[in-house]
Write a protein that holds these residues in place. Structure first.
Motif, PDB file in Angstrom:
ATOM      1  N   TYR A 154       0.609  -1.514   0.244  1.00  0.00           N
ATOM      2  CA  TYR A 154      -0.057   0.407   0.470  1.00  0.00           C
ATOM      3  C   TYR A 154       0.877   1.415  -0.184  1.00  0.00           C
ATOM      4  O   TYR A 154       1.869   1.628   0.408  1.00  0.00           O
ATOM      5  CB  TYR A 154      -1.279   0.034   1.229  1.00  0.00           C
ATOM      6  CG  TYR A 154      -1.497   1.143   1.694  1.00  0.00           C
ATOM      7  CD1 TYR A 154      -3.162   1.076   1.371  1.00  0.00           C
ATOM      8  CD2 TYR A 154      -1.271   2.059   2.792  1.00  0.00           C
ATOM      9  CE1 TYR A 154      -3.747   2.453   0.619  1.00  0.00           C
ATOM     10  CE2 TYR A 154      -2.112   3.197   2.444  1.00  0.00           C
ATOM     11  CZ  TYR A 154      -3.399   3.312   1.891  1.00  0.00           C
ATOM     12  OH  TYR A 154      -4.543   4.604   2.049  1.00  0.00           O
ATOM     13  N   VAL A 155       0.485   2.256  -0.552  1.00  0.00           N
ATOM     14  CA  VAL A 155       1.090   3.394  -1.242  1.00  0.00           C
ATOM     15  C   VAL A 155       0.347   4.760  -1.913  1.00  0.00           C
ATOM     16  O   VAL A 155      -0.189   4.250  -1.849  1.00  0.00           O
ATOM     17  CB  VAL A 155       2.715   2.968  -2.889  1.00  0.00           C
ATOM     18  CG1 VAL A 155       3.174   1.887  -1.975  1.00  0.00           C
ATOM     19  CG2 VAL A 155       2.093   2.820  -4.240  1.00  0.00           C
ATOM     20  N   PRO A 156       1.770   6.292  -1.313  1.00  0.00           N
ATOM     21  CA  PRO A 156       1.355   6.671  -1.617  1.00  0.00           C
ATOM     22  C   PRO A 156       1.157   7.482  -3.279  1.00  0.00           C
ATOM     23  O   PRO A 156       2.053   6.636  -3.265  1.00  0.00           O
ATOM     24  CB  PRO A 156       2.099   7.568  -0.543  1.00  0.00           C
ATOM     25  CG  PRO A 156       2.908   6.897  -0.609  1.00  0.00           C
ATOM     26  CD  PRO A 156       3.323   5.911  -0.351  1.00  0.00           C
ATOM     27  N   ASP A 157       0.278   7.643  -3.117  1.00  0.00           N
ATOM     28  CA  ASP A 157      -0.328   7.855  -5.270  1.00  0.00           C
ATOM     29  C   ASP A 157       0.868   8.712  -5.291  1.00  0.00           C
ATOM     30  O   ASP A 157       1.372  10.025  -4.884  1.00  0.00           O
ATOM     31  CB  ASP A 157      -1.616   8.326  -4.687  1.00  0.00           C
ATOM     32  CG  ASP A 157      -2.012   9.332  -6.466  1.00  0.00           C
ATOM     33  OD1 ASP A 157      -0.897   8.476  -6.978  1.00  0.00           O
ATOM     34  OD2 ASP A 157      -2.857   9.777  -6.754  1.00  0.00           O
ATOM     35  N   ALA A 158       1.369   8.284  -6.364  1.00  0.00           N
ATOM     36  CA  ALA A 158       2.722   9.068  -7.176  1.00  0.00           C
ATOM     37  C   ALA A 158       2.257  10.291  -7.979  1.00  0.00           C
ATOM     38  O   ALA A 158       3.097  11.399  -7.708  1.00  0.00           O
ATOM     39  CB  ALA A 158       3.259   7.849  -7.186  1.00  0.00           C
ATOM     40  N   THR A 159       1.165  10.611  -8.038  1.00  0.00           N
ATOM     41  CA  THR A 159       0.647  11.624  -8.640  1.00  0.00           C
ATOM     42  C   THR A 159       0.789  13.079  -7.442  1.00  0.00           C
ATOM     43  O   THR A 159       0.199  14.071  -7.910  1.00  0.00           O
ATOM     44  CB  THR A 159      -0.185  11.118  -9.825  1.00  0.00           C
ATOM     45  OG1 THR A 159      -1.600  10.960  -9.019  1.00  0.00           O
ATOM     46  CG2 THR A 159       0.136  10.500 -10.742  1.00  0.00           C
ATOM     47  N   GLY A 160       0.329  12.312  -5.878  1.00  0.00           N
ATOM     48  CA  GLY A 160      -0.017  13.004  -5.320  1.00  0.00           C
ATOM     49  C   GLY A 160       1.967  13.974  -5.126  1.00  0.00           C
ATOM     50  O   GLY A 160       2.098  13.618  -5.526  1.00  0.00           O
ATOM     51  N   ASP A 161       1.249  14.910  -4.091  1.00  0.00           N
ATOM     52  CA  ASP A 161       2.549  15.391  -3.526  1.00  0.00           C
ATOM     53  C   ASP A 161       3.625  14.802  -1.863  1.00  0.00           C
ATOM     54  O   ASP A 161       3.004  15.169  -1.103  1.00  0.00           O
ATOM     55  CB  ASP A 161       2.168  17.292  -3.181  1.00  0.00           C
ATOM     56  CG  ASP A 161       2.776  18.126  -2.885  1.00  0.00           C
ATOM     57  OD1 ASP A 161       4.265  17.511  -3.305  1.00  0.00           O
ATOM     58  OD2 ASP A 161       3.287  18.615  -1.888  1.00  0.00           O
ATOM     59  N   ARG A 162       4.362  13.491  -3.000  1.00  0.00           N
ATOM     60  CA  ARG A 162       4.430  13.297  -1.102  1.00  0.00           C
ATOM     61  C   ARG A 162       6.080  13.967  -0.839  1.00  0.00           C
ATOM     62  O   ARG A 162       6.575  15.144  -1.248  1.00  0.00           O
ATOM     63  CB  ARG A 162       4.961  11.848  -2.539  1.00  0.00           C
ATOM     64  CG  ARG A 162       3.786  10.897  -2.949  1.00  0.00           C
ATOM     65  CD  ARG A 162       4.579   9.770  -3.521  1.00  0.00           C
ATOM     66  NE  ARG A 162       5.610   9.825  -5.066  1.00  0.00           N
ATOM     67  CZ  ARG A 162       6.130   8.837  -5.780  1.00  0.00           C
ATOM     68  NH1 ARG A 162       6.283   7.732  -4.947  1.00  0.00           N
ATOM     69  NH2 ARG A 162       7.106   9.573  -6.186  1.00  0.00           N
ATOM     70  N   HIS A 163       5.812  13.183   0.982  1.00  0.00           N
ATOM     71  CA  HIS A 163       6.612  14.432   1.647  1.00  0.00           C
ATOM     72  C   HIS A 163       7.183  13.358   2.905  1.00  0.00           C
ATOM     73  O   HIS A 163       6.339  11.960   2.938  1.00  0.00           O
ATOM     74  CB  HIS A 163       5.686  14.835   2.707  1.00  0.00           C
ATOM     75  CG  HIS A 163       5.092  16.407   1.679  1.00  0.00           C
ATOM     76  ND1 HIS A 163       5.136  16.883   0.353  1.00  0.00           N
ATOM     77  CD2 HIS A 163       6.305  17.828   2.103  1.00  0.00           C
ATOM     78  CE1 HIS A 163       4.968  17.932  -0.017  1.00  0.00           C
ATOM     79  NE2 HIS A 163       6.046  18.165   0.541  1.00  0.00           N
ATOM     80  N   PHE A 164       8.159  14.518   3.553  1.00  0.00           N
ATOM     81  CA  PHE A 164       8.584  12.385   4.421  1.00  0.00           C
ATOM     82  C   PHE A 164       7.374  13.447   6.147  1.00  0.00           C
ATOM     83  O   PHE A 164       7.542  14.862   6.345  1.00  0.00           O
ATOM     84  CB  PHE A 164      10.100  13.067   4.598  1.00  0.00           C
ATOM     85  CG  PHE A 164      10.332  12.364   4.148  1.00  0.00           C
ATOM     86  CD1 PHE A 164      10.566  10.999   4.491  1.00  0.00           C
ATOM     87  CD2 PHE A 164      11.186  12.771   2.579  1.00  0.00           C
ATOM     88  CE1 PHE A 164      11.487   9.838   2.992  1.00  0.00           C
ATOM     89  CE2 PHE A 164      12.027  12.072   1.307  1.00  0.00           C
ATOM     90  CZ  PHE A 164      11.737   9.928   2.088  1.00  0.00           C
ATOM     91  N   ALA A 165       7.614  12.696   7.040  1.00  0.00           N
ATOM     92  CA  ALA A 165       6.966  13.506   7.842  1.00  0.00           C
ATOM     93  C   ALA A 165       8.056  13.653   8.905  1.00  0.00           C
ATOM     94  O   ALA A 165       9.251  13.762   8.434  1.00  0.00           O
ATOM     95  CB  ALA A 165       6.505  12.101   9.302  1.00  0.00           C
ATOM     96  N   GLU A 166       8.153  14.279  10.288  1.00  0.00           N
ATOM     97  CA  GLU A 166       8.874  15.008  10.632  1.00  0.00           C
ATOM     98  C   GLU A 166       9.875  13.393  10.970  1.00  0.00           C
ATOM     99  O   GLU A 166      10.963  14.181  11.193  1.00  0.00           O
ATOM    100  CB  GLU A 166       8.579  15.436  12.189  1.00  0.00           C
ATOM    101  CG  GLU A 166       8.500  16.843  12.574  1.00  0.00           C
ATOM    102  CD  GLU A 166       7.716  17.391  13.140  1.00  0.00           C
ATOM    103  OE1 GLU A 166       8.423  17.380  14.414  1.00  0.00           O
ATOM    104  OE2 GLU A 166       6.939  18.150  12.652  1.00  0.00           O
TER     105      GLU A 166
END
Ligand SMILES: Cc1cc2nc3c(=O)[nH]c(=O)nc-3n(C[C@H](O)[C@H](O)[C@H](O)COP(=O)(O)OP(=O)(O)OC[C@H]3O[C@@H](n4cnc5c(N)ncnc54)[C@H](O)[C@@H]3O)c2cc1C
Ligand SMILES: Cc1cc2nc3c(=O)[nH]c(=O)nc-3n(C[C@H](O)[C@H](O)[C@H](O)COP(=O)(O)OP(=O)(O)OC[C@H]3O[C@@H](n4cnc5c(N)ncnc54)[C@H](O)[C@@H]3O)c2cc1C
Lengths: 261, 320
Positions: free
Chosen positions: A11-23
């Motif tokens: 399960y992955v974050p959508d690659a077309t979204g604005d992917r980021h790192f958490a703190e």
């Protein structure tokens, strides 16, 4: 005897979204919608085709991931997999590749298998290492990066298109396979499939069910550490010209100025 | 300084460029010891020594070619036992990553893949990775075991650094479980005579806008005028216009050349994932709104069938 197929899906974050790192420098899984890694749809598809060819087969889809990772399992179930296993535990937050492979290998053994099918790589970590790690941990043949796969008479065969050559591979089951996006388009779930998926069994496991200690995984147990993550500075805006008959020459002048010609 | 194992990627002793880059990076963190598996170590020796290898460990067993990946892991594991290195560096090819993955499990070591740079740090080597389709740059370390790091092509300029490069035989025992996957047959790729896509200094790519296999000649002509490799978008590959081995992007090759020229490519995130770290980016696209223009150093809005041939002629004229 029934052919037991386990498909590992992420399960992955959508690659077309604005992917980021958490703190804590792990992937921010709240900021962007998640989904079944598109490359794992190919794994589900090949598993379904192998099952259709076999007299008797059972497909279990397996994921290691947070609560929402159930969405990925549902999608795979609606494509036609029979049942699902979800390994979920707060202690898993921040687990790296070595840790993930440990958990997956234990969960695969817990489920029972003749064939493990993986995608070629996840669309977030993109390491492309888990299938090889699973073969190593399970002590079974690795038949990976296949653009064609077949299971017959207790054997798996397939074609691996490598950098230097195209290879025909063969191994006895049990084995770990990974398939590429060249292996054939994945089917869309039908309405019937979506309805049926709601009734299929999803088994939830935590670390203690698998006999894994909390300090073996997660951020604390990780074998690697991310010290920093910086957004890449936006590329400075380039020169854009509209071709009015001289576009190729203008471009050549730019390349010459940059010493490429 | 400790020793750093460098896995040699070669074709019968012809050392591929990424290995020379690895040797160069290895010298920043220790003394490079090359591990050359398969035939041709005598041929490779001079090149490896010329780029800083103090030793060349070699083994040539038929199992390396007869079975997939695992026998090479056995060899590398035994090299680690013999040398006790401070790190193991492997080229980030598909096979390289799989070898590294299994080695890491065996050693109980952390692994970092697709590093684009490497420097020494107080707590061991620090790897730079370019992630999320190159939107972020991270710095990471391995905190347990012998760091196993795979490095992408074009991550460093190979530097000459003469060293002894003494060839030593590595005794390798292939494990019982390492012969599970037989390579039944192998068909080598036909050489195009052009540079290797991942190693090329210049890559010229075509996409859906090229509109047909026969039209790829326009792209190839430009590539040849520049001595470049040819790439393609997945749309062009899926349409059957160009081989998959030339695909650039998330599920194709990741390239990082000095110059990337995209023609008739819109610039989807999955394509960008494979080319965004290129030093200079140029695009030709008839749509001024195409996302590829967000990346470019120089862009031409226009018909590629007008612009590209003119560019090719001009390059040839300027080169004389
Ligand atoms: C940007 C980024 C960089 C990273 N870099 C590193 C690093 O250098 N070293 C490191 O140790 N970790 C790293 N990680 C963490 C690592 O991605 C995860 O631990 C992950 O579970 C394994 O790697 P992958 O996603 O790249 O999987 P891959 O090896 O690319 O996945 C291949 C296949 O394995 C299966 N699979 C993978 N993950 C799962 C899962 N959770 N559940 C079920 N099946 C799965 C799928 O079939 C998938 O197609 C990184 C993560 C991110 C987001
Ligand atoms: C899991 C996954 C993995 C993927 N992996 C990859 C990958 O590895 N590599 C990859 O490339 N894609 C990949 N994709 C596909 C990607 O999302 C895009 O669909 C693809 O990159 C589009 O290719 P394109 O730019 O050639 O085509 P299009 O998006 O159709 O763009 C064609 C462009 O050509 C321009 N054009 C048309 N005619 C002309 C002309 N005569 N002159 C000038 N310009 C013209 C148009 O304006 C347009 O901008 C992947 C997708 C998924 C879901």
């Amino acid at each position: 005897m029934s052919l037991r197929i386990v498909v590992a899906v992420k399960y992955v974050p959508d690659a077309t979204g604005d992917r980021h790192f958490a703190e804590d420098l792990t992937t921010d899984r709240d900021a962007v919608d998640g989904l079944l890694s598109e490359l794992d749809e190919y794994a589900v598809e090949q598993a379904l085709q192998i099952a259709e060819e076999a007299d008797d087969a059972e497909i279990t889809v397996l994921t290691v991931g947070p609560e929402d990772a159930k969405d990925a399992l549902r999608k795979a179930l609606s494509m036609g997999a029979d049942q699902a296993v979800h390994v979920e535990d707060d202690a898993l937050h921040g687990t790296d590749a070595l840790g993930t492979s440990l958990v997956l290998a234990k969960a695969i053994e817990h489920t029972g298998y003749d064939l493990v099918v993986c995608g070629m790589a996840s669309t977030d970590g993109t390491m492309g290492v888990l299938p090889a790690m699973l073969a190593e941990r399970l002590g079974v043949p690795q038949v990976t990066l296949l653009s064609e796969v077949k299971v017959e008479d207790g054997k798996v065969t397939g074609r691996r298109d490598g950098d230097a050559a195209s290879e025909q591979l063969e191994a006895q089951l049990p084995a770990v396979v990974s398939v590429t996006d060249q292996s054939g388009e994945a089917r869309y779930p039908s309405f019937k499939g979506i309805m049926a998926a709601k009734k299929k069994k999803v088994e939830s496991l935590d670390l203690s069910d698998l006999g894994i200690e909390e300090d073996e995984v997660g951020l604390a147990g990780a074998w690697t550490k991310v010290d920093s993550a910086a957004e890449r500075p936006a590329r400075t805006a380039g020169t854009i010209v509209t071709d009015e008959g001289e576009g190729g020459k203008q471009l050549a002048a730019f390349l010459a100025e940059q010493k490429f010609i | 300084m400790g020793e750093v194992l460098v896995y040699v990627d070669h074709v019968d002793g012809a050392v591929r460029k990424p290995t020379l880059e690895l040797l160069t990076l290895a010298r920043r963190i220790g003394e490079p010891v090359a591990v050359h598996l398969g035939p041709g170590a005598d041929t490779a020796q001079a090149t490896l020594a010329g780029h800083g290898a103090v030793k060349v460990l070699t083994a040539d067993l038929p199992e390396f070619a007869e079975y997939l990946v695992a026998p090479k892991v056995d060899a590398l594991e035994q090299a680690v036992a013999a040398v006790s290195p401070v790190a193991v560096l492997v080229p980030s090819s598909a096979e390289g990553k799989e070898i590294a993955a299994r080695l890491a499990v065996r050693l109980g070591s952390g692994i970092i893949t697709d590093a684009v740079d490497l420097e020494s740090g107080d707590e061991g080597p620090v790897a730079t990775q370019s992630v999320f389709a190159a939107a972020f740059t991270t710095k990471s370390r391995v905190t347990k075991g012998v760091p196993v790091i795979t490095v992408k092509p074009n991550s460093a300029a190979p530097e000459a650094a003469p060293a002894a490069g003494t060839v030593e035989q590595l005794a390798v025992t292939v494990g019982e479980k390492s012969t599970g996957t037989k390579v039944v047959s192998r068909t080598p790729r036909e050489s195009t005579g052009r540079p290797e896509l991942t190693e090329a200094a210049i890559v010229v790519s075509g996409g859906r806008g090229v509109n047909g296999a026969e039209n790829f000649k326009v792209i190839e002509d430009l590539a040849d005028s520049l001595g470049a490799a040819v790439g393609a978008s997945r749309a062009a590959v899926d349409a059957g216009w160009y081989p998959h081995s030339n695909q650039v992007g998330q599920t194709g090759k990741s390239v990082s050349p000095q110059l990337y020229i995209a023609s008739g490519i819109s610039g989807a995130i999955q394509h960008r994932a494979g080319m965004q770290t290129s030093k200079t980016i140029v695009a030709i696209n008839k749509d001024p709104e195409a996302p590829i223009f967000e990346l470019v150093d120089y862009g031409v809005v226009g018909d590629l069938f007008e612009v590209v041939p003119q560019l090719t002629d001009e390059v040839k004229a300027r080169k004389g």
